[in-house]
Design an enzyme around this catalytic site. Structure first.
Site, short mmCIF file in Angstrom:
data_model
loop_
_atom_site.label_atom_id
_atom_site.label_comp_id
_atom_site.label_asym_id
_atom_site.label_seq_id
_atom_site.Cartn_x
_atom_site.Cartn_y
_atom_site.Cartn_z
N GLU A 37 0.82 -1.21 0.00
CA GLU A 37 0.00 0.00 0.00
C GLU A 37 0.85 1.26 0.00
OE1 GLU A 37 -3.07 0.59 -0.47
OE2 GLU A 37 -3.74 -1.48 -0.58
N TYR A 120 -5.55 6.68 5.50
CA TYR A 120 -5.68 5.77 4.36
C TYR A 120 -4.91 4.47 4.59
CZ TYR A 120 -4.89 3.43 0.01
OH TYR A 120 -4.80 2.45 -0.94
N ASP A 138 -8.90 6.27 -1.79
CA ASP A 138 -7.78 6.72 -2.63
C ASP A 138 -8.38 7.38 -3.86
OD1 ASP A 138 -8.76 4.61 -4.12
OD2 ASP A 138 -6.82 3.61 -4.35
#
Length: 366
Positions: A37, A120, A138
């Site tokens: 990620e 996030y 995102d």
């Protein structure tokens, strides 16, 4: 799945048929999900997967990353930019080894307390690795939700972001966070992209922007900041077959990376004059341009850099490889051209190295 809404069921069914075979999806190991990620936050998927595989091969565990030398981590990261991400990965790994038994914490508050881990990243790891009902938003999710619900505020505004995060959380089906979050991200990448494929979209009946005929106008872009042009000059100083490079300080631009010395071209200067001045000010060396190597243009978020690079020679008498007087850098070394590959350079300087390696004019140096 009988209690799912049509939107949830459609996305999950689509994902089941179209999910890509990606490295972190083999086991959903928290460490592998976290690394993936972070790498993909500023990187295209096709390019990022190769970096993920190399990174996990070299640092297969949290402990391996925590014990790694920063120089090696930065070198493996070279080309991805935003090097603070690489430094924070190492710092966070060290913290998790010391405080969390070498695993990514399952608590959202503890996750967000890690270096470089925000809302996030925490949501991405917790939902995918632990199947927790934490939202992730995102750019892909922003596109999907802004079109489905006709978000008419600039996408990065506090109003839009608040709506998107609240909506993303509310849409997660109980017990299916892992698949649903990946489904909406994957859908935004493959179907509801910058150029949406509405003809093949199974969500048109759910999409407010499609109904209104304004898909191309969602999301509403944020106001673009003006790009500032910056002109710099750098010098590849060659002496007895070796090249001088220096390491940037830990504060400022490109902290801790290596570079060919140089700096900004001041008003009224030519790039050649600027590089001579910079070598005198930074290193107290007298040099002169032997030839101009190239002009390299490289864009950043708010800057557009024009780099003029010169091959330099000493103008004074020097025995051996002289030691510089370092005024800005933290370290300086003389290396062969082949050894440059061991060091981590900013993108513009790495482009220069690659360009020289392919240019027959510099075959004698390479």
């Amino acid at each position: 799945m009988s209690d799912l809404s049509p939107l949830q069921k459609t996305l999950l069914d689509w994902f089941e048929k179209n999910r890509r075979d990606l490295p972190w999806r083999k086991r959903y190991d928290p460490y592998e999900v976290w690394i993936s990620e972070v790498i993909l936050q500023q990187t295209q998927m096709d390019r990022g997967v190769a970096y993920i595989e190399r990174f996990l091969e070299r640092f297969p565990t949290m402990e391996a990353l925590a014990e790694a030398d920063e120089e090696e981590v930065l070198k493996l990261w070279e080309g991805l930019g935003y090097y603070a991400r690489a430094r924070n990965l190492r710092k966070a790994a060290q913290h998790m080894v010391a405080e969390h038994g070498g695993t990514f914490p399952e608590n959202a508050e503890a996750a967000r307390a890690l270096p470089g881990v925000g809302r996030y990243t925490a949501g991405a790891v917790l939902s995918q690795a632990y199947n927790q009902e934490e939202p992730i938003v995102d750019a892909n999710v922003e596109r999907v939700l802004s079109r489905l619900f006709d978000v008419d505020s600039p996408i990065k505004s506090s109003q839009a972001q608040s709506f998107l995060w609240e909506t993303a959380r509310s849409l997660i089906p109980k017990g299916l966070a892992r698949d649903f979050n990946q489904a909406i991200m994957e859908f935004g990448n493959l179907v509801c992209g910058k150029k949406p494929s509405c003809m093949f979209c199974p969500l048109t009946e759910e999409c407010e922007a499609y109904y209104l005929g304004i898909v191309d106008h969602r999301p509403v872009p944020a106001e673009r900041k003006p790009t500032v042009p910056v002109e710099v000059a750098s010098g590849v100083l060659v002496h007895d077959g070796y090249i001088f490079i220096q390491k940037r300080p830990e504060d400022g631009v490109w902290p801790g990376l290596w570079e060919f010395p140089g700096g900004n071209v001041e008003k009224g200067e030519t790039p050649a004059e600027a590089v001579v001045r910079e070598f005198q000010e930074e290193l107290e060396w007298d040099v002169a341009p032997a030839e101009k190597i190239a002009v390299i243009r490289h864009g950043y978020t708010t800057f557009k850099v024009t780099l003029t690079a010169f091959l330099l020679r000493f103008t004074g008498e020097y025995v051996g490889w002289p030691e510089p007087v370092l005024h800005d850098a933290t370290e300086g070394v003389w290396v062969s051209f082949a050894e440059l590959d061991k060091y981590t350079f900013p993108a513009g300087h790495r482009k220069l190295i690659d360009m020289m390696s392919r240019d027959m004019r510099y075959a004698w140096l390479v």
